[in-house]
Write a protein that holds these residues in place. Structure first.
Motif, PDB file in Angstrom:
ATOM      1  N   SER A 141       0.871  -1.180   0.000  1.00 20.00           N
ATOM      2  CA  SER A 141       0.000   0.000   0.000  1.00 20.00           C
ATOM      3  C   SER A 141       0.901   1.222   0.000  1.00 20.00           C
ATOM      4  O   SER A 141       2.120   1.105   0.173  1.00 20.00           O
ATOM      5  N   VAL A 142       0.317   2.389  -0.186  1.00 22.48           N
ATOM      6  CA  VAL A 142       1.096   3.592   0.079  1.00 22.48           C
ATOM      7  C   VAL A 142       1.405   3.604   1.573  1.00 22.48           C
ATOM      8  O   VAL A 142       0.600   3.169   2.400  1.00 22.48           O
ATOM      9  N   CYS A 143       2.588   4.073   1.929  1.00 21.91           N
ATOM     10  CA  CYS A 143       3.013   4.119   3.325  1.00 21.91           C
ATOM     11  C   CYS A 143       3.693   5.457   3.563  1.00 21.91           C
ATOM     12  O   CYS A 143       4.697   5.772   2.909  1.00 21.91           O
ATOM     13  N   GLY A 144       3.145   6.234   4.475  1.00 23.59           N
ATOM     14  CA  GLY A 144       3.722   7.543   4.735  1.00 23.59           C
ATOM     15  C   GLY A 144       3.333   8.053   6.104  1.00 23.59           C
ATOM     16  O   GLY A 144       2.836   7.314   6.956  1.00 23.59           O
ATOM     17  N   ARG A 145       3.558   9.316   6.313  1.00 21.27           N
ATOM     18  CA  ARG A 145       3.335   9.906   7.636  1.00 21.27           C
ATOM     19  C   ARG A 145       1.884   9.767   8.089  1.00 21.27           C
ATOM     20  O   ARG A 145       1.610   9.488   9.261  1.00 21.27           O
ATOM     21  N   GLU A 146       0.924   9.943   7.189  1.00 26.43           N
ATOM     22  CA  GLU A 146      -0.481   9.953   7.587  1.00 26.43           C
ATOM     23  C   GLU A 146      -0.947   8.573   8.074  1.00 26.43           C
ATOM     24  O   GLU A 146      -1.721   8.481   9.034  1.00 26.43           O
ATOM     25  N   ASN A 147      -0.483   7.509   7.425  1.00 27.48           N
ATOM     26  CA  ASN A 147      -1.011   6.198   7.801  1.00 27.48           C
ATOM     27  C   ASN A 147       0.005   5.339   8.559  1.00 27.48           C
ATOM     28  O   ASN A 147      -0.049   4.113   8.530  1.00 27.48           O
ATOM     29  N   GLY A 148       0.922   5.991   9.282  1.00 23.86           N
ATOM     30  CA  GLY A 148       1.807   5.265  10.185  1.00 23.86           C
ATOM     31  C   GLY A 148       3.044   4.706   9.536  1.00 23.86           C
ATOM     32  O   GLY A 148       3.503   3.612   9.890  1.00 23.86           O
ATOM     33  N   GLY A 149       3.642   5.450   8.612  1.00 21.09           N
ATOM     34  CA  GLY A 149       4.851   5.009   7.942  1.00 21.09           C
ATOM     35  C   GLY A 149       6.054   4.951   8.869  1.00 21.09           C
ATOM     36  O   GLY A 149       6.063   5.535   9.956  1.00 21.09           O
ATOM     37  N   LEU A 150       7.080   4.254   8.420  1.00 23.75           N
ATOM     38  CA  LEU A 150       8.286   4.052   9.219  1.00 23.75           C
ATOM     39  C   LEU A 150       9.230   5.241   9.111  1.00 23.75           C
ATOM     40  O   LEU A 150       9.435   5.796   8.019  1.00 23.75           O
ATOM     41  N   GLU A 151       9.835   5.596  10.239  1.00 25.41           N
ATOM     42  CA  GLU A 151      10.866   6.626  10.301  1.00 25.41           C
ATOM     43  C   GLU A 151      12.176   5.958  10.718  1.00 25.41           C
ATOM     44  O   GLU A 151      12.221   5.201  11.686  1.00 25.41           O
ATOM     45  N   PHE A 152      13.254   6.239   9.972  1.00 22.55           N
ATOM     46  CA  PHE A 152      14.543   5.610  10.192  1.00 22.55           C
ATOM     47  C   PHE A 152      15.555   6.650  10.654  1.00 22.55           C
ATOM     48  O   PHE A 152      15.695   7.706  10.027  1.00 22.55           O
ATOM     49  N   PHE A 153      16.298   6.338  11.717  1.00 17.43           N
ATOM     50  CA  PHE A 153      17.316   7.233  12.243  1.00 17.43           C
ATOM     51  C   PHE A 153      18.668   6.812  11.678  1.00 17.43           C
ATOM     52  O   PHE A 153      19.278   5.843  12.137  1.00 17.43           O
ATOM     53  N   LEU A 154      19.094   7.545  10.670  1.00 16.49           N
ATOM     54  CA  LEU A 154      20.268   7.160   9.903  1.00 16.49           C
ATOM     55  C   LEU A 154      21.538   7.256  10.742  1.00 16.49           C
ATOM     56  O   LEU A 154      21.716   8.192  11.529  1.00 16.49           O
ATOM     57  N   GLY A 155      22.418   6.285  10.559  1.00 20.09           N
ATOM     58  CA  GLY A 155      23.694   6.266  11.251  1.00 20.09           C
ATOM     59  C   GLY A 155      23.675   5.581  12.592  1.00 20.09           C
ATOM     60  O   GLY A 155      24.742   5.262  13.145  1.00 20.09           O
TER      61      GLY A 155
END
Length: 272
Positions: A144-158
């Motif tokens: 599905s589309v995945c983004g901020r509105e529907n609970g998308g993943l956020e990755f902390f780089l490094g």
């Protein structure tokens, strides 16, 4: 994934961040920052077949799905088309770029934000929950589309540079320098690759479609926790019996916590 290359500061990682979102997987950028978004990797007909299988599975099985401790994890057995997604030529090509010709499967499941799981998931890393060696990575394949509105993943780089932090649970980012993060807007056909030590989280589902992601964890095939081959033939010589994982220790932090919980329950029951 060589640990020798993991010596970048947050500022250096931030400078590399734009390069981790591209149509072609760059293994060196991935090793440096701990996550990579590959755009439009899968053919439209492959994605359509996966989505059709998911729609049928959702209608027939997931309308009243079993919700466990991890509410986003689908526990029902997957139909064959979805259970073998990681065997696609595209998945295998990225896996070989990371680990060479022999790549093993640690786990394959779906993590979703549907009517039963709208809440956020706290900041964490996956490696502390795994068996075997730390050289593991997740393939997140959106249906599905995945983004901020529907609970998308956020990755902390490094953040994969820290490795194992000594415990499992919600990470306090205030205890560390500020690392850059990305929350990519994904479409079916994209792929996210994440080092299993990279910190990540997801926000609440606020609207839009259900967030549907396949989560496939891969590793060098020699890892004793390998359960199947993604590609190649040379699997582990020695294997961990994953079905008996809870009984690997006679005494451990986990068994002690169970004992203390039982003792607390007994004492509380005795005081009523």
């Amino acid at each position: 994934m060589s640990r020798a290359s993991r010596g970048l500061t947050p500022e250096q990682v931030a400078a590399l961040a734009p390069a981790c979102d591209a149509p072609v997987f760059d293994v060196e950028v991935f090793r440096a920052v701990g996550a990579f978004v590959v755009r439009n990797l899968f053919p439209a007909e492959t994605v359509a077949a996966w989505q059709a299988a998911w729609a049928e599975f959702q209608a027939n099985t997931l309308a009243a799905r079993k919700v466990g401790f991890n509410k986003v994890a689908v526990e029902e057995p997957l139909p064959p088309v979805l259970a073998t997604m990681y065997e696609s030529p595209e998945h295998r090509a990225v896996a070989r770029a990371m680990f060479g010709p022999d790549v093993g499967l640690y786990n394959h499941r779906f993590v979703i934000k549907d009517q039963f799981s709208r809440d956020p998931v706290f900041l964490h890393q996956d490696y502390c929950y795994h068996l075997g060696f730390p050289e593991k990575a997740s393939f997140f394949t959106p249906l599905s589309v995945c983004g901020r509105e529907n609970g998308g993943l956020e990755f902390f780089l490094g953040t994969h540079q820290y490795g194992y932090l000594g415990d499992a649970g919600e990470i306090d980012p205030e205890a560390f320098p500020a690392w850059p993060s990305i929350l990519p807007e994904l479409n079916p056909g994209d792929l996210v690759v994440m080092d299993s030590s990279t910190w990540h989280r997801s926000g609440p589902h606020l609207g839009g479609p259900d967030r549907i992601l396949a989560d496939t964890i891969i590793q060098p095939a020699s890892d004793p926790s390998t359960v199947a081959m993604v590609c190649g033939e040379n699997g582990p010589v020695n294997r961990i019996d994953r079905s008996a994982a809870a009984g690997l220790f006679k005494r451990s932090r986990t068994t002690r916590m169970k004992e203390l919980t039982a003792e607390l329950s007994r004492l509380q029951g005795g005081s009523d």
